[in-house]
Design an enzyme around this catalytic site. Structure first.
Site, PDB file in Angstrom:
ATOM      1  NE  ARG A 126      -2.711  -1.337   3.204  1.00 33.63           N
ATOM      2  CZ  ARG A 126      -3.130  -2.261   4.111  1.00 33.63           C
ATOM      3  NH1 ARG A 126      -4.204  -2.859   3.483  1.00 33.63           N
ATOM      4  NH2 ARG A 126      -2.696  -2.450   5.337  1.00 33.63           N
ATOM      5  N   GLY A 186      -1.388  -9.880  10.167  1.00 32.76           N
ATOM      6  CA  GLY A 186      -1.588 -11.437  10.471  1.00 32.76           C
ATOM      7  C   GLY A 186      -2.127 -12.098  11.659  1.00 32.76           C
ATOM      8  CG  ASN A 266      -7.983  -7.998  14.619  1.00 37.24           C
ATOM      9  OD1 ASN A 266      -7.647  -7.413  13.596  1.00 37.24           O
ATOM     10  ND2 ASN A 266      -7.691  -9.354  15.107  1.00 37.24           N
ATOM     11  CG  ASP A 311     -11.494  -7.145  12.323  1.00 40.25           C
ATOM     12  OD1 ASP A 311     -10.412  -6.790  12.883  1.00 40.25           O
ATOM     13  OD2 ASP A 311     -11.738  -7.301  11.088  1.00 40.25           O
ATOM     14  CB  VAL A 552     -20.873  -5.980  -1.183  1.00 38.76           C
ATOM     15  CG1 VAL A 552     -20.995  -4.566  -1.029  1.00 38.76           C
ATOM     16  CG2 VAL A 552     -22.107  -6.857  -0.563  1.00 38.76           C
ATOM     17  CB  CYS A 613     -11.476 -20.223  -1.317  1.00 37.40           C
ATOM     18  SG  CYS A 613     -11.037 -22.066  -1.458  1.00 37.40           S
ATOM     19  CG  HIS A 617     -10.897 -17.508  -5.590  1.00 36.50           C
ATOM     20  ND1 HIS A 617     -10.892 -17.339  -6.760  1.00 36.50           N
ATOM     21  CD2 HIS A 617      -9.771 -17.968  -4.854  1.00 36.50           C
ATOM     22  CE1 HIS A 617      -9.367 -17.770  -6.968  1.00 36.50           C
ATOM     23  NE2 HIS A 617      -9.018 -18.113  -5.949  1.00 36.50           N
ATOM     24  CG  MET A 655      -3.611 -20.282  -7.476  1.00 36.46           C
ATOM     25  SD  MET A 655      -5.074 -20.145  -6.336  1.00 36.46           S
ATOM     26  CE  MET A 655      -5.434 -21.724  -5.457  1.00 36.46           C
TER      27      MET A 655
HETATM   28 CA    CA Z   1      -8.275  -6.713  11.609  1.00 36.63          CA
END
Ligand code: CA
Length: 700
Positions: A126, A186, A266, A311, A552, A613, A617, A655
């Site tokens: 980022r 992580g 979090n 979170d 969404v 996934c 995905h 992938m």
């Molecule tokens: Ca988080």
């Protein structure tokens, strides 16, 4: 030099004249460059340049575009001496002549070759940092890399995560006093994580200090004294679950106090009954920490969310400002984290001066200014069954930067509104264990898909002194770009619908719009090239986090395979045309009529698909753009080809490999995808009216 040389060439001839050091980065008035993620130490995402303003913006046009061969494009570029530096996807760094768009050099740290299981987690990069002719960038596999800006050659590289961990880096480093700091993420994945921020010598890469954000096992001793205090806010054997508190995004250097501020993520896992069964605030999760910038010593902390259960990362922008509070100037931090409150915090001591809701908030009534603590709504911690709450885990404001204009005194927040639904039915806190290599929250995973019309968003101009909105512009759908404020009293923001827009900074009126040919989720920057004001922003299909939301964001029609990751640069009277770009279009699922599929097959497959996934995905196998839509993928029609892909055949293209899944599990996922494809063709929605399971929030 001949007088007829175009200005661009003149600027290029002077490349290297700006020394990016502390004096440069603390000078908010110096307008030519954008040399740090938020431009200066103030982290305002504001440029004082005024050539582009309300009276000229109608003349703004494309100067050039450059399509990149990277996985995503959500990063904030830097601009120094007319050269753009762009990191995208798996931390591939590009230097580009800002006036012409010509690629000068490209550095690929070849993350896919070494990331292993970490390839599964989170975003691409980022942002970058710049200091005295060097660029600094983190990688998903956990390296911090220093490059020579002149030619992209490697200066040094260190591994800043721990061997065998599940930590990755997506955030931008920051540099001050010849030191570079970087955190990592992580805390939702694999074996979960224990947060830390690390400081290195910017010249050599030698480690100077590391600040751990949550206590480990007391039997091992604490790395610093503040952790002894923090340990008293945990119960049970929290260290077995690592605890969370990742320093994954916001870091701010404050030259006035020679301190670093950073926000932590979090608590992990989300389910507090597992990680800290007797309750407790769980310091320093969801907290702002102030450290001495030279030593890393603790100065103060403020926890926005004690005992986080939702979170609610507080790793969003920490902007420096001096505001008139009760008639006197106060040096404050401006902070609008996931939890929906806008905080004004005294930089001297971490005391909250004011906090009000900038979005729909149901988890807490208010912030008690006497204690600084939220007044929580009853039964909001899923104590007695499922809990629905606003904002959801995606947050009222995620990592996309907000901006602050010292001219208007307003903060421009890319706001989102979508509820969360947490349930721990069927989870035994005493026996729960994270699944290696998967997304782990300690909560129930439900079957529902979010409806297409879930989630709203707006650009909110917030008055931090009066703690109320000055104006607001509603946007279609949810998940948009960060904002840029200009001295010309404009605010720029890209949207998930593929438009890049300019608004009046004082009224919110939309004054200009450009179709980018892909979603614009990154934050724009503004700078001088060839003596002219330019604006640059990245565009591409929705990245991870948003991609997981499926329908969404999928409704905008940006396709992982068809749509470009591109750099767009604008200038007054720019006349360049975009390259031919496919029109947006929702995925066209493919059916295999020979397959016999039933509800039991689909549910069995969903249980494997969901933890492994969904993050890329998408929920319900509807891709939001961060990976191919498997329902429309020819690879997923072929049993052997699909198995090969899951086993690593496409690893070099991003992938990840899933060696732990046996043939039966992989086929089970494929049959789930086939069932979802058939259902989409039939116009059906997924069974079950339950709200969606929580997905990776802004921490991605
Ligand atoms: Ca988080």
């Amino acid at each position: 030099m001949p007088a007829w040389l175009p200005l661009a060439a003149a600027a290029h001839a002077f490349a290297g004249s700006a020394v990016v050091d502390g004096a440069h980065l603390r000078d908010d008035a110096r307008a030519a460059d954008w040399a740090s993620d938020g431009r200066t130490y103030s982290e305002w995402h504001y440029s004082p340049l005024r050539e582009i303003d309300a009276s000229s913006v109608q003349r703004l046009g494309l100067a050039w575009s450059l399509d990149l061969d990277t996985l995503d494009a959500v990063s904030t570029p830097l601009a120094v001496d007319g050269v753009l530096y762009v990191a995208a996807g798996l931390s591939v760094v590009h230097a580009i002549d800002a006036a012409s768009g010509r690629l000068l050099w490209r550095y690929d740290p070849e993350v896919a070759k070494v990331a292993g299981v970490k390839l599964r987690y989170g975003h691409g990069v980022r942002g970058l940092a710049f200091w005295k002719g060097r660029l600094y960038v983190g990688t998903k596999d956990g390296r911090l890399i220093a490059l020579n800006a002149a030619d992209g050659s490697l200066a040094w590289s260190v591994v800043t995560t721990e061997p065998g961990d599940d930590r990755t880096i997506s955030g931008a480093p920051r540099v001050f006093n010849g030191k570079v700091v970087i955190g990592n993420r992580g805390t939702e994945e694999g074996r979960l994580g224990r947060g830390f921020l690390t400081c290195y010598d910017a010249d050599t890469g030698r480690q100077l200090w590391r600040f751990w954000t949550v206590p480990g096992n007391p039997a091992d001793g604490f790395e610093h004294d503040a952790l002894a205090m923090a340990a008293r806010t945990w119960t049970g054997q929290w260290w077995k679950y690592k605890g969370g508190g990742a320093a994954w995004n916001a870091i701010t250097y404050d030259p006035d106090f020679n301190r670093i501020y950073f926000g932590t993520g979090n608590a992990a896992p989300y389910n507090w009954k597992i990680r800290s069964p007797g309750g407790g605030d769980n310091l320093f999760t969801a907290s702002i920490l102030a450290l001495d910038a030279d030593t890393g010593a603790y100065a103060w902390h403020y926890q926005t969310v004690p005992g986080d259960a939702w979170d609610f990362d507080t790793a969003m922008d920490l902007q420096l400002a001096t505001l008139a509070i009760d008639g006197a100037p106060r040096k404050v931090l401006l902070h609008a984290p996931k939890n929906g409150f806008f905080y004004v915090i005294d930089r001297a001591n971490g005391k909250v001066l004011s906090a009000e809701k900038f979005a729909r908030v149901t988890w807490a009534e208010r912030i008690d200014l006497a204690t600084g603590r939220p007044v929580e709504a009853p039964n909001i911690r899923f104590e007695n069954g499922p809990s629905t709450f606003w904002p959801g885990p995606i947050g009222a404001h995620a990592w996309q930067p907000m901006s602050f204009s010292p001219r208007t005194g307003l903060v421009y927040i890319p706001r989102m509104e979508m509820p969360g639904y947490f349930s721990d039915r069927g989870i035994d806190p005493k026996t729960w264990q994270p699944i290696p290599g998967a997304f782990n929250t300690g909560l129930e995973s439900s079957a529902g898909e979010p409806p297409e019309d879930w989630g709203t968003s707006a650009l909110v101009a917030w008055d931090p002194v009066r703690q109320r909105p000055a104006w607001k512009v509603d946007h279609p759908g949810m998940w948009n770009g960060g904002t840029l404020a200009l001295g010309g009293d404009l605010v720029f923001q890209g949207l998930g619908d593929g438009t890049f827009n300019a608004y009046s900074a004082t009224s919110g009126a939309r004054l200009w719009s450009f179709g980018a040919g892909a979603a614009v989720i990154a934050a724009p920057i503004s700078y001088l090239a060839g003596g002219r004001q330019q604006i640059t922003v990245l565009a591409g299909p929705h990245p991870s986090s948003a991609g997981a939301f499926g329908a969404v964001v999928a409704k905008f029609g940006w396709d992982y395979r068809r749509h470009p990751r591109r750099v767009l640069t604008f200038v007054l009277d720019g006349k360049a045309a975009l390259p031919a770009t496919p029109a947006p279009g929702v995925a066209q699922p493919l059916d295999d009529p020979a397959l016999v599929l039933d509800a039991a097959t689909e549910e069995a497959g969903r249980r494997v698909y969901a933890p492994y996934c969904t993050g890329c995905h998408g929920i319900g196998a509807i891709s939001g753009g961060s990976a191919p839509d498997l329902r429309a993928s020819a690879v997923a029609l072929d049993r052997a080809g699909f198995r090969a892909a899951v086993r690593g055949a496409l690893e070099s293209r991003g992938m990840p490999r899933f060696d732990e899944l046996n043939d039966e599990a992989i086929e089970s996922i494929r049959l789930y995808v086939r069932a979802r494809a058939r259902a989409a063709i039939a116009g059906a929605r997924a069974p079950g009216a339950a709200p969606p399971r929580p997905v990776p929030g802004g921490a991605g």
